[in-house]
Scaffold this motif. Structure first.
Motif, PDB file in Angstrom:
ATOM      1  N   ARG A 127       2.505   1.600   0.994  1.00 40.17           N
ATOM      2  CA  ARG A 127       3.794   1.149   0.463  1.00 40.17           C
ATOM      3  C   ARG A 127       3.650  -0.132  -0.344  1.00 40.17           C
ATOM      4  O   ARG A 127       4.407  -0.363  -1.289  1.00 40.17           O
ATOM      5  CB  ARG A 127       4.776   0.938   1.620  1.00 40.17           C
ATOM      6  CG  ARG A 127       5.320   2.259   2.194  1.00 40.17           C
ATOM      7  CD  ARG A 127       6.194   2.029   3.407  1.00 40.17           C
ATOM      8  NE  ARG A 127       6.880   3.261   3.808  1.00 40.17           N
ATOM      9  CZ  ARG A 127       7.472   3.433   4.974  1.00 40.17           C
ATOM     10  NH1 ARG A 127       7.449   2.460   5.888  1.00 40.17           N
ATOM     11  NH2 ARG A 127       8.076   4.582   5.258  1.00 40.17           N
ATOM     12  N   GLN A 128       2.690  -0.974   0.011  1.00 37.93           N
ATOM     13  CA  GLN A 128       2.516  -2.240  -0.697  1.00 37.93           C
ATOM     14  C   GLN A 128       1.607  -2.126  -1.913  1.00 37.93           C
ATOM     15  O   GLN A 128       1.541  -3.050  -2.715  1.00 37.93           O
ATOM     16  CB  GLN A 128       1.934  -3.293   0.255  1.00 37.93           C
ATOM     17  CG  GLN A 128       2.853  -3.701   1.396  1.00 37.93           C
ATOM     18  CD  GLN A 128       4.079  -4.448   0.927  1.00 37.93           C
ATOM     19  OE1 GLN A 128       4.120  -4.987  -0.174  1.00 37.93           O
ATOM     20  NE2 GLN A 128       5.111  -4.472   1.751  1.00 37.93           N
ATOM     21  N   SER A 129       0.917  -0.998  -2.034  1.00 36.94           N
ATOM     22  CA  SER A 129      -0.044  -0.837  -3.131  1.00 36.94           C
ATOM     23  C   SER A 129       0.375   0.341  -4.003  1.00 36.94           C
ATOM     24  O   SER A 129       1.423   0.943  -3.811  1.00 36.94           O
ATOM     25  CB  SER A 129      -1.448  -0.595  -2.566  1.00 36.94           C
ATOM     26  OG  SER A 129      -1.519   0.660  -1.912  1.00 36.94           O
ATOM     27  N   ASP A 130      -0.499   0.622  -4.973  1.00 38.34           N
ATOM     28  CA  ASP A 130      -0.219   1.743  -5.879  1.00 38.34           C
ATOM     29  C   ASP A 130      -1.009   2.991  -5.497  1.00 38.34           C
ATOM     30  O   ASP A 130      -1.213   3.888  -6.307  1.00 38.34           O
ATOM     31  CB  ASP A 130      -0.541   1.347  -7.321  1.00 38.34           C
ATOM     32  CG  ASP A 130      -1.989   0.897  -7.489  1.00 38.34           C
ATOM     33  OD1 ASP A 130      -2.702   0.801  -6.474  1.00 38.34           O
ATOM     34  OD2 ASP A 130      -2.396   0.627  -8.634  1.00 38.34           O
ATOM     35  N   LEU A 131      -1.454   3.055  -4.241  1.00 45.88           N
ATOM     36  CA  LEU A 131      -2.185   4.234  -3.790  1.00 45.88           C
ATOM     37  C   LEU A 131      -1.265   5.454  -3.731  1.00 45.88           C
ATOM     38  O   LEU A 131      -0.096   5.348  -3.349  1.00 45.88           O
ATOM     39  CB  LEU A 131      -2.765   4.003  -2.390  1.00 45.88           C
ATOM     40  CG  LEU A 131      -3.984   3.082  -2.260  1.00 45.88           C
ATOM     41  CD1 LEU A 131      -4.353   2.934  -0.788  1.00 45.88           C
ATOM     42  CD2 LEU A 131      -5.158   3.612  -3.046  1.00 45.88           C
TER      43      LEU A 131
END
Length: 705
Positions: free
Chosen positions: A240-244
C-alpha cells in the motif's frame, strides 16, 4: 535443475532441498529464505547455495576475485549494501550478487539493478518493511474435536494419508458411528451408505471429503495464515505504501486476517464470543445464582413468623419429614421467588438464548431446599450444549474463513516475497543515492575489438569520471571525486598520503560492483569486461626469503596466465630492497604488457622502473600542489603521462622558497657590521647565511630533476 549438479551441494543437502515445495524456483530466484527453510540449511549456507546455483546457470567457473585484497573489497562493498537493507532476508539476498566474468550473469543482475534505481525508498515504505519476515510453515496441526469414520480399510489408509490432522476410525455400522459421536464434537463419515442415518450428535456424511479438504480440515489453511498473520499484514502495508503490483486483493486479505486470531481461531464473531464467555463463566455464574437464591430465602425465613401446632409437628415427625417439608408448606412462594431470581441471574449473566435458558432453568429444582443448590447433571448438560454449540459455530466460521483464504495462500506468499525483494532493490537504490551512483557502460568483447581497431582512438580499459570511493572512512559528501582512465599496464606515482591507495580501492570497487551488475559510485564509468581482479595490497615490511619467493611465484602465475584480468598492485617495492624491487617490477610490467593486460602499479620507484623496463612504461601522477600549514594540498585525480613529485621534493622546495624569502628581507636591527645579537650575546643568521641556505636547498632540489 539437478540439485547435486550445483557446486557444493552434496547428497545430504540435495535431499534437504528436495523437501521444499518448489526448490527449483527458490534456486532460480535466489530465494534464500525458502532455501534456509530446508532442514539443516542455515541462512548463510542458503546464500552460498543460491550463489552456486546462479553460477551453474550461467556456466560461471567463479574465481573472479583472485586475491585476498580483492575479496576484501567485495566484502566491504557488500557490507555497505547490506547496511542499507531493512530485513535480514534482504541482507542475505544481497550476498547472491557476486562479481562475474559472464556477460549473461552481469546483464541479468544489471536488469534488476536498473529497476531498483527507479524505486523510491520513502520513510513510510522502510517503516512498513521493518515488520516483514519470510513466511514460515505452521508445523503440525492437530484437531482433536473432530474425526473421520469409514467402514472400508482402503479408504481408512487413504484418509490417514490425506488428513494427517485428524483421527481416522474404522466403524462397522451406525452404532459405531453413534459411539464416536459421543466422544467427538463432529464426526465426518466418509461412506455414502451412512447418508440418511439418524445418529445423535454432529455427524456429517461427506463421501466427497477427499475433493474438499478445506471443508473437512479448515484448520489446515487457517494455520498458515494465523502463523504468518503479522508478516502478511506488514507485506500488505508495504504494497500500500509502495508502487508494487499486488498479486491479490489487499482489502480482502486484510479483512480475512482481521477475522483470525493468532492461535488459528476465528475472531470478531459475536455469537462465538458469547458462547465462549458463557462456557468460561458458567461455574462462577451458577455459584453466584445459588448464593443469590440462598440469601433471599434466608432473609424470607428470618422475617417469617412460623407457628407449628403440636399435631402438625407430630405428623411431620411420623412421616420422617424435615425442614424441606416445612419450607414447602410455609415458604413455598418465597422459595419460588428465590429460585426465579437465581434462574434469571444465570440466564442474564451468561447471556443465554431461549433454548439454553430452558436448560438453565432446570439447574435449580422446584422442590424447596435450604441452602439452595444446583442440579449438577443439569449444569453438566448445559455445559455440553454450550460446548457443542460453540464447536459447531466455530467449525462453520472456520470453514467460511478457510474458503475465503485458502485460494489466497500462493498469492500471500508472493506478496511477502515481493515485499522482501523490494527491500533488496531499495538497499541498492539507497546505496546508489548515497554515493551518486550510475550504471557502468560495458564495452563488451565484440565492441572492444571494434574500438581497439581504431588504433590511437582505442577506448581505455577503464574510464572513471567523478568517482567517489565508498571504502573511505568519510561521509559520502566529503569524498573528493576522482577522474581516472586506465589503458594497458601503467605506473601510478604520487606523494605519500596523496590518495594512491584510495585510487586503487576506487578502481577495484568500481570494477567489482560493475561486474556484480550493480551501480557504481561515479558520475560515469565505462570499462571492458574483465575475467578477474587481482589486487595485491601493500606489504608491511620486507619479506623473508620464503615469503618473497612465494610472492614472485604468484606474479609468475599472474603474468603467464591472467589474460583478461585487471591487476592492481600497491607498492610492491616494499617486499625487498629498492634496487631489486625496481628490476622485479619492471620485469612483471613487461610480461603483463606483452599479454595486453590491464593494470596499475603504485610505486615510488617510477624512474628506476622506467630505466630498467624494456619498453616505455606509462606513468600517471597524483600531483600535490603544495604544503599549507604542514598539510599536503593534493589534486586527487591522477594526471596522465605525468611523474608526480614526491613529498621530500615538496618539502625541500618549500624550504628553498622560505630561505630565499628570508634572504631578500634585511633584518631591521642589522648594522653595517653584519649580524645581530640577542640578550645572551648569540649571533643570529645574516643575509649571507640565508643565501647560503638557499643555495643548499636549491642544490638538493636539483637532485630531483
Amino acid at each position: 535443475m539437478e540439485l547435486e549438479a550445483i557446486p557444493g551441494v552434496g547428497a545430504k543437502t540435495a535431499a534437504s532441498l528436495a523437501e521444499l515445495e518448489d526448490p527449483e524456483r527458490a534456486l532460480r530466484e535466489g530465494d534464500v529464505a525458502a532455501l534456509a527453510s530446508a532442514p539443516g540449511v542455515t541462512p548463510g549456507r542458503a546464500a552460498r547455495i543460491a550463489r552456486a546455483a546462479i553460477r551453474a546457470t550461467h556456466d560461471d567457473p567463479g574465481g573472479f576475485l583472485g586475491t585476498d585484497r580483492a575479496r576484501e573489497i567485495y566484502r566491504e562493498v557488500c557490507a555497505l549494501l547490506q547496511a542499507r537493507a531493512v530485513t535480514d532476508y534482504a541482507a542475505s539476498r544481497l550476498e547472491t550478487f557476486y562479481p562475474s566474468a559472464r556477460r549473461s550473469r552481469i546483464e541479468e543482475a544489471r536488469e534488476m539493478a536498473s529497476d531498483a534505481l527507479e524505486r523510491e525508498p520513502t520513510e513510510a515504505v522502510l517503516a512498513a518493511l521493518s515488520d516483514v519476515e519470510p513466511v514460515t510453515e505452521p508445523g503440525d496441526v492437530r484437531v482433536r474435536e473432530r474425526c473421520l469414520a469409514t467402514t472400508d480399510a482402503e479408504r481408512y489408509s487413504a484418509a490417514r494419508e490425506a488428513f494427517r490432522e485428524l483421527s481416522v476410525e474404522v466403524v462397522e455400522d451406525a452404532r459405531g458411528l453413534a459411539e464416536l459421536a459421543r466422544g467427538y464434537a463432529t464426526v465426518v463419515a466418509l461412506d455414502e451408505k451412512f447418508a440418511g442415518v439418524d445418529v445423535e450428535g454432529d455427524v456429517r456424511v461427506r463421501p466427497d471429503a477427499f475433493d474438499e479438504p478445506v471443508e473437512i480440515v479448515p484448520e489446515r489453511p487457517l494455520a498458515f495464515f494465523s502463523r504468518n498473520r503479522d508478516r502478511l499484514r506488514a507485506a500488505v502495508a508495504v504494497h500500500r505504501q509502495s508502487d508494487l503490483d499486488a498479486p491479490c486483493d489487499l482489502d480482502a486479505l486484510a479483512s480475512g486476517l482481521d477475522r483470525l486470531d493468532a492461535d488459528g481461531a476465528v475472531a470478531g464473531d459475536d455469537e462465538l464470543d458469547r458462547l465462549e464467555d458463557a462456557l468460561d463463566d458458567l461455574d462462577d455464574a451458577v455459584a453466584a445464582a445459588e448464593d443469590l437464591a440462598s440469601a433471599r430465602l434466608k432473609d424470607a425465613i428470618a422475617e417469617q413468623d412460623v407457628t407449628i401446632e403440636g399435631s402438625d409437628l407430630l405428623s411431620l415427625v411420623e412421616r420422617g419429614a424435615g425442614a424441606d417439608s416445612l419450607l414447602s408448606r410455609e415458604l413455598a412462594d418465597e422459595y419460588d421467588d428465590a429460585v426465579t431470581a437465581a434462574r434469571e441471574h444465570l440466564v442474564e449473566t451468561l447471556n443465554l438464548d431461549d433454548a439454553e435458558g430452558e436448560v438453565a432453568a432446570r439447574a435449580f429444582p422446584d422442590e424447596p431446599t435450604f441452602p439452595v443448590s444446583h442440579e449438577a447433571d443439569v449444569v453438566a448438560r448445559l455445559r455440553e450444549d454450550l460446548q457443542s454449540a460453540m464447536d459447531r459455530r466455530a467449525g462453520e466460521r472456520k470453514r467460511e474463513l478457510a474458503n475465503d483464504l485458502a485460494d489466497m495462500r500462493e498469492d500471500a506468499e508472493t506478496l511477502v516475497r515481493r515485499a522482501l525483494e523490494l527491500d533488496v532493490e531499495l538497499a541498492i537504490a539507497r546505496f546508489a543515492a548515497d554515493y551518486d551512483c550510475t550504471m557502468a557502460d560495458f564495452l563488451w568483447d565484440d565492441e572492444e575489438q571494434a574500438a581497439n581497431a581504431r588504433g590511437a582512438d582505442a577506448a581505455p580499459d577503464v574510464a572513471i569520471t567523478g568517482g567517489r570511493s565508498p571504502l573511505l572512512d568519510e561521509p559520502p559528501e566529503r569524498i573528493d571525486p576522482v577522474d581516472y582512465e586506465i589503458a594497458g599496464v601503467r605506473l601510478l606515482s604520487g606523494v605519500n598520503s596523496g590518495g594512491k591507495t584510495s585510487t586503487l580501492d576506487l578502481v577495484a570497487a568500481v570494477v567489482v560492483l560493475a561486474h556484480m551488475g550493480l551501480p557504481v559510485p561515479a558520475d560515469s564509468v565505462s570499462l571492458r569486461r574483465f575475467d578477474g581482479v587481482h589486487y595485491h595490497a601493500k606489504t608491511q615490511g620486507t619479506l623473508d626469503a620464503g615469503a618473497f619467493e612465494s610472492t614472485v611465484r604468484g606474479f609468475a602465475d599472474l603474468a603467464t596466465g591472467a589474460d583478461g584480468g585487471l591487476v592492481l598492485v600497491d607498492e610492491l617495492e616494499s617486499i625487498t630492497e629498492p634496487g631489486a624491487s625496481a628490476k622485479i617490477i619492471a620485469g612483471i610490467l613487461e610480461a603483463l604488457a606483452e599479454r595486453d593486460a590491464t593494470g596499475v602499479f603504485v610505486s615510488h620507484l617510477a624512474d628506476e622502473i622506467r630505466e630498467t623496463a624494456g619498453y616505455d612504461v606509462p606513468v600517471d601522477g597524483i600531483e600535490a600542489t603544495g604544503l599549507v600549514d604542514g598539510e599536503l594540498q593534493v589534486e586527487r585525480s591522477p594526471v596522465p603521462e605525468h611523474l608526480a613529485r614526491s613529498t621530500p621534493e615538496l618539502i625541500v622546495e618549500k624550504l628553498a622558497d622560505e630561505a630565499a624569502d628570508g634572504a631578500r628581507e634585511p633584518d631591521a636591527n642589522a648594522d653595517s657590521g653584519g649580524g645581530t645579537s640577542d640578550a645572551s650575546g648569540t649571533t643570529g643568521a645574516s643575509a649571507d647565511g640565508g643565501a647560503d641556505a638557499t643555495d643548499f636547498y636549491e642544490r638538493l632540489l636539483a637532485k630531483f630533476e
